[in-house]
Design a protein around this motif. Sequence first.
Motif, PDB file in Angstrom:
ATOM      1  N   GLU A   7      41.347  29.437  23.710  1.00 53.14           N
ATOM      2  CA  GLU A   7      40.068  28.429  24.491  1.00 53.14           C
ATOM      3  C   GLU A   7      40.719  27.187  25.546  1.00 53.14           C
ATOM      4  O   GLU A   7      40.001  27.221  26.463  1.00 53.14           O
ATOM      5  CB  GLU A   7      39.465  27.060  23.180  1.00 53.14           C
ATOM      6  N   THR A   8      41.859  27.262  24.951  1.00 61.59           N
ATOM      7  CA  THR A   8      42.480  26.237  26.494  1.00 61.59           C
ATOM      8  C   THR A   8      42.341  27.559  28.132  1.00 61.59           C
ATOM      9  O   THR A   8      42.705  26.591  29.498  1.00 61.59           O
ATOM     10  CB  THR A   8      44.297  25.840  26.138  1.00 61.59           C
ATOM     11  N   LEU A   9      42.893  28.391  27.945  1.00 63.06           N
ATOM     12  CA  LEU A   9      42.560  29.215  28.971  1.00 63.06           C
ATOM     13  C   LEU A   9      41.206  29.578  29.392  1.00 63.06           C
ATOM     14  O   LEU A   9      40.752  28.762  30.902  1.00 63.06           O
ATOM     15  CB  LEU A   9      43.386  31.300  29.150  1.00 63.06           C
ATOM     16  N   HIS A  10      39.665  29.426  28.820  1.00 63.14           N
ATOM     17  CA  HIS A  10      39.385  29.474  29.028  1.00 63.14           C
ATOM     18  C   HIS A  10      38.174  28.004  29.442  1.00 63.14           C
ATOM     19  O   HIS A  10      37.481  28.026  30.332  1.00 63.14           O
ATOM     20  CB  HIS A  10      37.679  29.291  28.037  1.00 63.14           C
ATOM     21  N   ARG A  11      38.662  26.709  29.346  1.00 66.04           N
ATOM     22  CA  ARG A  11      38.333  25.830  30.250  1.00 66.04           C
ATOM     23  C   ARG A  11      39.140  25.448  31.431  1.00 66.04           C
ATOM     24  O   ARG A  11      38.537  24.193  31.780  1.00 66.04           O
ATOM     25  CB  ARG A  11      39.029  24.258  29.019  1.00 66.04           C
ATOM     26  N   HIS A  12      40.384  25.468  31.770  1.00 71.79           N
ATOM     27  CA  HIS A  12      40.991  25.443  32.211  1.00 71.79           C
ATOM     28  C   HIS A  12      41.060  26.474  34.016  1.00 71.79           C
ATOM     29  O   HIS A  12      41.245  26.527  35.270  1.00 71.79           O
ATOM     30  CB  HIS A  12      42.049  24.638  32.585  1.00 71.79           C
ATOM     31  N   GLY A  13      41.241  28.044  33.178  1.00 73.69           N
ATOM     32  CA  GLY A  13      41.921  29.019  34.133  1.00 73.69           C
ATOM     33  C   GLY A  13      43.122  29.541  34.162  1.00 73.69           C
ATOM     34  O   GLY A  13      44.122  28.121  33.539  1.00 73.69           O
ATOM     35  N   ILE A  14      43.811  30.572  35.133  1.00 75.58           N
ATOM     36  CA  ILE A  14      44.971  29.989  35.454  1.00 75.58           C
ATOM     37  C   ILE A  14      45.700  29.937  36.039  1.00 75.58           C
ATOM     38  O   ILE A  14      45.835  29.259  37.319  1.00 75.58           O
ATOM     39  CB  ILE A  14      45.421  31.399  35.910  1.00 75.58           C
ATOM     40  N   GLY A  15      47.123  28.884  35.820  1.00 74.10           N
ATOM     41  CA  GLY A  15      47.583  27.698  36.530  1.00 74.10           C
ATOM     42  C   GLY A  15      49.196  28.549  37.252  1.00 74.10           C
ATOM     43  O   GLY A  15      49.011  29.619  36.892  1.00 74.10           O
ATOM     44  N   GLU A  16      49.223  27.984  38.312  1.00 83.32           N
ATOM     45  CA  GLU A  16      50.383  28.388  38.751  1.00 83.32           C
ATOM     46  C   GLU A  16      51.739  28.427  38.464  1.00 83.32           C
ATOM     47  O   GLU A  16      52.436  28.860  38.318  1.00 83.32           O
ATOM     48  CB  GLU A  16      50.908  26.903  40.018  1.00 83.32           C
ATOM     49  N   ASP A  17      51.913  27.898  36.798  1.00 80.55           N
ATOM     50  CA  ASP A  17      52.676  28.319  36.488  1.00 80.55           C
ATOM     51  C   ASP A  17      52.942  29.873  35.840  1.00 80.55           C
ATOM     52  O   ASP A  17      53.869  30.291  35.325  1.00 80.55           O
ATOM     53  CB  ASP A  17      53.122  27.385  35.289  1.00 80.55           C
ATOM     54  N   ARG A  18      51.803  30.680  35.436  1.00 77.77           N
ATOM     55  CA  ARG A  18      51.084  32.263  35.499  1.00 77.77           C
ATOM     56  C   ARG A  18      52.946  33.070  35.942  1.00 77.77           C
ATOM     57  O   ARG A  18      52.524  32.919  37.070  1.00 77.77           O
ATOM     58  CB  ARG A  18      50.602  32.225  35.279  1.00 77.77           C
ATOM     59  N   PRO A  19      53.455  33.457  35.286  1.00 78.66           N
ATOM     60  CA  PRO A  19      54.307  34.110  35.730  1.00 78.66           C
ATOM     61  C   PRO A  19      54.042  34.906  37.054  1.00 78.66           C
ATOM     62  O   PRO A  19      52.857  35.991  36.598  1.00 78.66           O
ATOM     63  CB  PRO A  19      55.128  35.711  34.306  1.00 78.66           C
ATOM     64  N   LEU A  20      54.224  36.245  37.772  1.00 82.88           N
ATOM     65  CA  LEU A  20      54.098  36.789  38.708  1.00 82.88           C
ATOM     66  C   LEU A  20      54.328  38.457  38.045  1.00 82.88           C
ATOM     67  O   LEU A  20      55.316  38.554  37.522  1.00 82.88           O
ATOM     68  CB  LEU A  20      54.879  36.736  40.268  1.00 82.88           C
ATOM     69  N   ASP A  21      53.550  38.416  39.104  1.00 81.45           N
ATOM     70  CA  ASP A  21      53.821  40.656  38.343  1.00 81.45           C
ATOM     71  C   ASP A  21      53.058  41.001  39.773  1.00 81.45           C
ATOM     72  O   ASP A  21      51.768  41.621  38.954  1.00 81.45           O
ATOM     73  CB  ASP A  21      53.037  40.446  36.454  1.00 81.45           C
ATOM     74  N   PHE A  22      53.210  41.981  40.531  1.00 76.64           N
ATOM     75  CA  PHE A  22      52.952  42.317  41.515  1.00 76.64           C
ATOM     76  C   PHE A  22      52.581  43.711  40.262  1.00 76.64           C
ATOM     77  O   PHE A  22      53.172  44.551  40.509  1.00 76.64           O
ATOM     78  CB  PHE A  22      53.763  42.352  42.516  1.00 76.64           C
ATOM     79  N   HIS A  23      50.903  44.154  41.116  1.00 76.88           N
ATOM     80  CA  HIS A  23      50.341  45.508  41.142  1.00 76.88           C
ATOM     81  C   HIS A  23      50.241  45.643  41.670  1.00 76.88           C
ATOM     82  O   HIS A  23      49.088  44.923  42.948  1.00 76.88           O
ATOM     83  CB  HIS A  23      49.600  44.905  39.511  1.00 76.88           C
ATOM     84  N   THR A  24      50.221  47.251  42.393  1.00 79.09           N
ATOM     85  CA  THR A  24      49.719  47.516  43.271  1.00 79.09           C
ATOM     86  C   THR A  24      50.533  47.469  44.693  1.00 79.09           C
ATOM     87  O   THR A  24      51.039  46.750  45.198  1.00 79.09           O
ATOM     88  CB  THR A  24      48.839  47.495  43.546  1.00 79.09           C
ATOM     89  N   PRO A  25      50.441  48.132  45.662  1.00 77.52           N
ATOM     90  CA  PRO A  25      51.198  47.816  46.954  1.00 77.52           C
ATOM     91  C   PRO A  25      50.471  47.010  47.164  1.00 77.52           C
ATOM     92  O   PRO A  25      51.395  45.823  48.014  1.00 77.52           O
ATOM     93  CB  PRO A  25      51.014  49.288  48.315  1.00 77.52           C
ATOM     94  N   TYR A  26      49.031  45.927  47.544  1.00 73.90           N
ATOM     95  CA  TYR A  26      48.937  45.247  47.915  1.00 73.90           C
ATOM     96  C   TYR A  26      49.314  44.582  47.195  1.00 73.90           C
ATOM     97  O   TYR A  26      49.730  42.994  47.691  1.00 73.90           O
ATOM     98  CB  TYR A  26      46.791  45.429  47.854  1.00 73.90           C
ATOM     99  N   GLY A  27      49.287  44.388  46.128  1.00 72.73           N
ATOM    100  CA  GLY A  27      49.872  42.962  45.566  1.00 72.73           C
ATOM    101  C   GLY A  27      51.638  42.598  45.669  1.00 72.73           C
ATOM    102  O   GLY A  27      51.821  41.823  45.615  1.00 72.73           O
ATOM    103  N   CYS A  28      52.286  44.219  46.132  1.00 73.28           N
ATOM    104  CA  CYS A  28      53.814  44.087  45.955  1.00 73.28           C
ATOM    105  C   CYS A  28      53.345  43.293  47.806  1.00 73.28           C
ATOM    106  O   CYS A  28      54.653  41.709  48.114  1.00 73.28           O
ATOM    107  CB  CYS A  28      54.382  45.018  46.393  1.00 73.28           C
ATOM    108  N   SER A  29      53.287  43.093  48.885  1.00 73.16           N
ATOM    109  CA  SER A  29      52.885  42.507  50.015  1.00 73.16           C
ATOM    110  C   SER A  29      52.358  41.610  50.258  1.00 73.16           C
ATOM    111  O   SER A  29      53.924  40.631  50.753  1.00 73.16           O
ATOM    112  CB  SER A  29      52.774  43.894  51.044  1.00 73.16           C
ATOM    113  N   LYS A  30      51.655  41.469  49.520  1.00 72.53           N
ATOM    114  CA  LYS A  30      51.013  40.302  49.407  1.00 72.53           C
ATOM    115  C   LYS A  30      51.622  39.008  48.192  1.00 72.53           C
ATOM    116  O   LYS A  30      52.195  37.073  48.831  1.00 72.53           O
ATOM    117  CB  LYS A  30      49.395  39.202  49.157  1.00 72.53           C
ATOM    118  N   GLY A  31      52.641  39.646  47.262  1.00 69.87           N
ATOM    119  CA  GLY A  31      52.749  38.519  47.073  1.00 69.87           C
ATOM    120  C   GLY A  31      54.249  37.970  47.182  1.00 69.87           C
ATOM    121  O   GLY A  31      55.244  37.072  46.857  1.00 69.87           O
ATOM    122  N   GLY A  32      54.961  39.816  47.977  1.00 75.01           N
ATOM    123  CA  GLY A  32      56.182  39.038  48.648  1.00 75.01           C
ATOM    124  C   GLY A  32      56.522  38.332  49.601  1.00 75.01           C
ATOM    125  O   GLY A  32      57.259  37.075  49.908  1.00 75.01           O
ATOM    126  N   ALA A  33      55.371  38.098  50.417  1.00 74.03           N
ATOM    127  CA  ALA A  33      55.071  37.165  51.230  1.00 74.03           C
ATOM    128  C   ALA A  33      55.087  36.139  50.615  1.00 74.03           C
ATOM    129  O   ALA A  33      55.882  35.279  51.659  1.00 74.03           O
ATOM    130  CB  ALA A  33      53.969  37.805  52.477  1.00 74.03           C
TER     131      ALA A  33
END
Length: 364
Positions: free
Chosen positions: A155-181
């Motif tokens: 319910e907390t996630l439903h009320r507020h959404g994903i915060g910046e403290d969420r661990p990074l987890d790069f998926h797909t080459p796009y996720g890796c390249s943008k995440g690395g940048a």
Amino acid sequence: MTSPGGLRPILITGGAGFIGANLADALAAEGRDVLIYDALLRPGVEANLDWLKRRHPDRISAVVADVRDTAALAAAAGDAAAVFHFAAQVAVTTSLVEPATDFDVNLGATLQLLEALRRRPDPAPLIFASTNKVYGDLADLAFRREGEAYRPADETLHRHGIGEDRPLDFHTPYGCSKGGADQYVLDYARSFGVPTCVMRMSCIYGPRQMGTEDQGWVAHFLIRALAEQPIAIYGDGYQVRDILHVADAVAAYRAALARIGQVSGRAYNLGGGPANAVSLRQVLGAIRDLVAQPLDLSFHDWRAGDQRYYVSDTRRAAADLGLDAPIAWRTGLRDLARWLAEARGLVLPEESAPRRLAASVSSA
């Protein structure tokens, strides 16, 4: 390189694109000189650049070049008062076909831009357009379907959404390249004192968006509906995003530059937040009402790295950047529909007419 106004310009890489063009228009309207750096490869962006030059002939200048052209990029950055970095390879699907190109454009060019700024005696601020894809597919989170949308079990996630403290987890080459940048941009503030800020964007939509099946889905759905063409849905259509009107995104980017001394080295989740969390099916239903006719939908397998639910926790961005409440998604969708219709010489039906149509979107 100086702008037509003779002052140090604000550099916008990818400035003829959707968000870049809207930002350039806002900056030029307040009297800032703007240098657009764009390869003009995406269909429709030349029209955006022409529009900017007509509106602001004394404020807008342009360099037509690829961000992989290190010399041209360094020259543009060398005299910039500030940099907004939007130029990118933007499609997950393309990154899976051409991962090396995706790396060169998204990560390699960003590093070269940071280096060009670091070499200056007075490094200009850089605001980077990142993505919610840095958080991966969120497969560890539990969701349930309620009506036409997925909802988090938490319910907390439903009320507020994903915060910046969420661990990074790069998926797909796009996720890796943008995440690395994304991480390089933040580290150049820590390691070298370059003033930087990162915006991890959710789904931005609005006028001047040339949406395609791979990127810019809100505009893409509207374009297909206005043309009475089929719309392909990947997944079941219950996936949720927090959509944000481009006017609100532009306000956030401008606020980040204005407050760069306070926000340097920070990343912000930028989206419509829980108030604008909406599923694909809900957006399609609203589009059906706007065009006053049924939609031809087909459903296909999920695409790699797709999230069943992503909603930004925007509290940190709103507090640090002084942001107003975002435009309500139905209001923003009507704004985009009117712009797209006008650009195609069409007139939207009266908004009362669609209410006579059946209320449901076809099921998968």
